[in-house]
Write an enzyme that holds these catalytic residues in place. Structure first.
Site, PDB file in Angstrom:
ATOM      1  N   MET A  30       0.843  -1.197   0.000  1.00 51.21           N
ATOM      2  CA  MET A  30       0.000   0.000   0.000  1.00 51.21           C
ATOM      3  C   MET A  30       0.881   1.252   0.000  1.00 51.21           C
ATOM      4  O   MET A  30       0.439   2.336   0.382  1.00 51.21           O
ATOM      5  CB  MET A  30      -0.934   0.002   1.216  1.00 51.21           C
ATOM      6  N   GLY A  31       2.137   1.091  -0.404  1.00 53.97           N
ATOM      7  CA  GLY A  31       3.046   2.237  -0.425  1.00 53.97           C
ATOM      8  C   GLY A  31       3.531   2.585   0.966  1.00 53.97           C
ATOM      9  O   GLY A  31       3.526   1.739   1.861  1.00 53.97           O
ATOM     10  N   HIS A  34       9.044   1.007   3.411  1.00 47.37           N
ATOM     11  CA  HIS A  34      10.166   1.051   4.358  1.00 47.37           C
ATOM     12  C   HIS A  34      11.044  -0.163   4.090  1.00 47.37           C
ATOM     13  O   HIS A  34      10.784  -0.925   3.135  1.00 47.37           O
ATOM     14  CB  HIS A  34       9.635   1.079   5.799  1.00 47.37           C
ATOM     15  N   HIS A  37       9.475  -3.529   3.268  1.00 44.97           N
ATOM     16  CA  HIS A  37       9.047  -3.709   1.870  1.00 44.97           C
ATOM     17  C   HIS A  37      10.265  -3.940   0.960  1.00 44.97           C
ATOM     18  O   HIS A  37      10.218  -4.760   0.044  1.00 44.97           O
ATOM     19  CB  HIS A  37       8.314  -2.458   1.369  1.00 44.97           C
ATOM     20  N   GLN A  61     -10.272  -2.371   2.587  1.00 45.39           N
ATOM     21  CA  GLN A  61      -9.777  -3.099   3.760  1.00 45.39           C
ATOM     22  C   GLN A  61      -9.701  -2.221   5.007  1.00 45.39           C
ATOM     23  O   GLN A  61      -9.230  -2.668   6.044  1.00 45.39           O
ATOM     24  CB  GLN A  61      -8.429  -3.756   3.467  1.00 45.39           C
ATOM     25  N   ASP A 150       2.468  -9.143   8.989  1.00 49.85           N
ATOM     26  CA  ASP A 150       1.016  -9.345   8.944  1.00 49.85           C
ATOM     27  C   ASP A 150       0.773 -10.858   8.903  1.00 49.85           C
ATOM     28  O   ASP A 150       0.419 -11.416   7.865  1.00 49.85           O
ATOM     29  CB  ASP A 150       0.425  -8.648   7.716  1.00 49.85           C
ATOM     30  N   SER A 185       6.891  -0.753  10.167  1.00 53.79           N
ATOM     31  CA  SER A 185       5.511  -0.650   9.709  1.00 53.79           C
ATOM     32  C   SER A 185       5.302   0.748   9.157  1.00 53.79           C
ATOM     33  O   SER A 185       5.870   1.719   9.672  1.00 53.79           O
ATOM     34  CB  SER A 185       4.556  -0.877  10.896  1.00 53.79           C
TER      35      SER A 185
HETATM   36  O1  PAF Z   1      -0.129  -5.713   3.486  1.00 54.22           O
HETATM   37  C1  PAF Z   1      -0.540  -4.800   2.749  1.00 54.22           C
HETATM   38  O2  PAF Z   1       0.141  -3.815   2.507  1.00 54.22           O
HETATM   39  C2  PAF Z   1      -1.941  -4.894   2.170  1.00 54.22           C
HETATM   40  O3  PAF Z   1      -2.819  -5.512   3.043  1.00 54.22           O
HETATM   41  C3  PAF Z   1      -1.968  -5.587   0.787  1.00 54.22           C
HETATM   42  C4  PAF Z   1      -1.527  -7.033   0.892  1.00 54.22           C
HETATM   43  C5  PAF Z   1      -1.060  -4.853  -0.175  1.00 54.22           C
HETATM   44  C6  PAF Z   1      -3.384  -5.564   0.229  1.00 54.22           C
HETATM   45  O4  PAF Z   1      -3.855  -4.268   0.065  1.00 54.22           O
END
Ligand code: PAF
Length: 285
Positions: A30-31, A34, A37, A61, A150, A185
């Site tokens: 979701m951008g 950090h 990612h 979500q 997550d 996060s």
């Molecule tokens: O973990 C996330 O950033 C989001 O839940 C995902 C998997 C990109 C879905 O929007």
């Protein structure tokens, strides 16, 4: 590096890569990227011939009282990190490119989504599985990369992929932590300096659980109580849950477990207005 907002164009780029015989990987995000990612993108880069990262703050979500509107949007620096990590294609759609105004299909995984995060964030996982199914369809990866941070999400995505026979391998990558233990996060940037200090209690409680579990004869409910006590005594922190669970089903553990039993310790808490989660895989001594 290509940057695309159009689903059809993205599919065409990935299809061309597959026709060239490249193994395709996808890192959905979701951008507000950090180092956590970045570690996913680097892993994808090391294993795949063509890497797509997706950047989309998925409205479905987030609950009505959650942080969708204030979720950090940092596209320019995100693109730089993607480029540095060697990503080939960034898919960054607008909401109306992902969801038709009259869309009415939801992908729903059952029981696993009703526990823990699902109980505290009703409807959250329906939004996650629906968007992940769509992102997998658009980016056609043979491997898709998710963070252990997550924990429940990656289990739910694995279950969806298995149940729907989606031809992708889900790869779960380790949590990346700050030097004081705080799990990285996107939401950490909401924390004030004082809250940032308080937030280290989550990883502290997980380390306590690890120490207690490693002792022979450790009793799951006692370990849970110790974690909870430590967190409940932390000023400025509001505990939502701190549990030990089966690492596959997330069901509570029995009263007694044999030595060598694996489990996952999972914590969710609010620090100020920020909701944080963390987890650790453990083995009973
Ligand atoms: O973990 C996330 O950033 C989001 O839940 C995902 C998997 C990109 C879905 O929007």
């Amino acid at each position: 590096m290509l940057v695309e907002s159009c689903p059809q164009q993205t599919l065409q780029h990935v299809t061309a890569a597959r026709q060239r015989g490249l193994l395709t990987g996808c890192v959905p995000t979701m951008g507000a990227l950090h180092q956590g990612h970045v570690s996913l993108m680097q892993r994808a880069r090391s294993e795949c011939g063509y890497v797509t990262a997706t950047i989309f703050v998925n409205p479905t979500q987030f609950g009505p009282q959650e942080d969708f509107s204030k979720y950090p949007r940092t596209l320019q620096s995100d693109l730089q990190l993607c480029e540095q990590a060697g990503v080939d294609l960034v898919f960054t759609p607008q909401t109306d490119q992902m969801y038709a105004a009259d869309a009415e299909t939801v992908v729903q995984v059952g029981r696993l989504t009703t526990l823990l995060e699902g109980a505290h964030r009703p409807g959250h996982f329906d939004g996650v599985t629906t968007v992940v199914a769509k992102l997998l369809m658009i980016t056609q990866p043979q491997k898709a990369y998710f963070g252990q941070k997550d924990y429940q999400q990656q289990l739910v995505v694995r279950r969806m992929v298995r149940d729907l026979n989606i031809p992708v391998e889900i790869v779960t990558c380790p949590i990346i932590r700050e030097s004081d233990g705080l799990a990285m996060s996107s939401r950490n940037r909401y924390l004030t300096a004082e809250e940032r200090q308080t937030a280290t209690a989550l990883s502290g409680a997980l380390r306590l659980a690890e120490r207690l579990c490693s002792q022979s004869g450790a009793v799951p409910s006692v370990v849970e109580q110790q974690m909870q006590q430590m967190l409940l005594q932390t000023p400025g922190l509001v505990l939502q849950y701190a549990v030990l669970a089966d690492p596959e089903t997330l069901q509570p553990l029995p009263e007694r477990v044999p030595s060598g039993t694996s489990c996952v310790a999972l914590i969710a808490a609010r620090v100020g207005t920020t909701r944080l989660i963390d987890n650790l895989l453990l083995v009973f001594g």
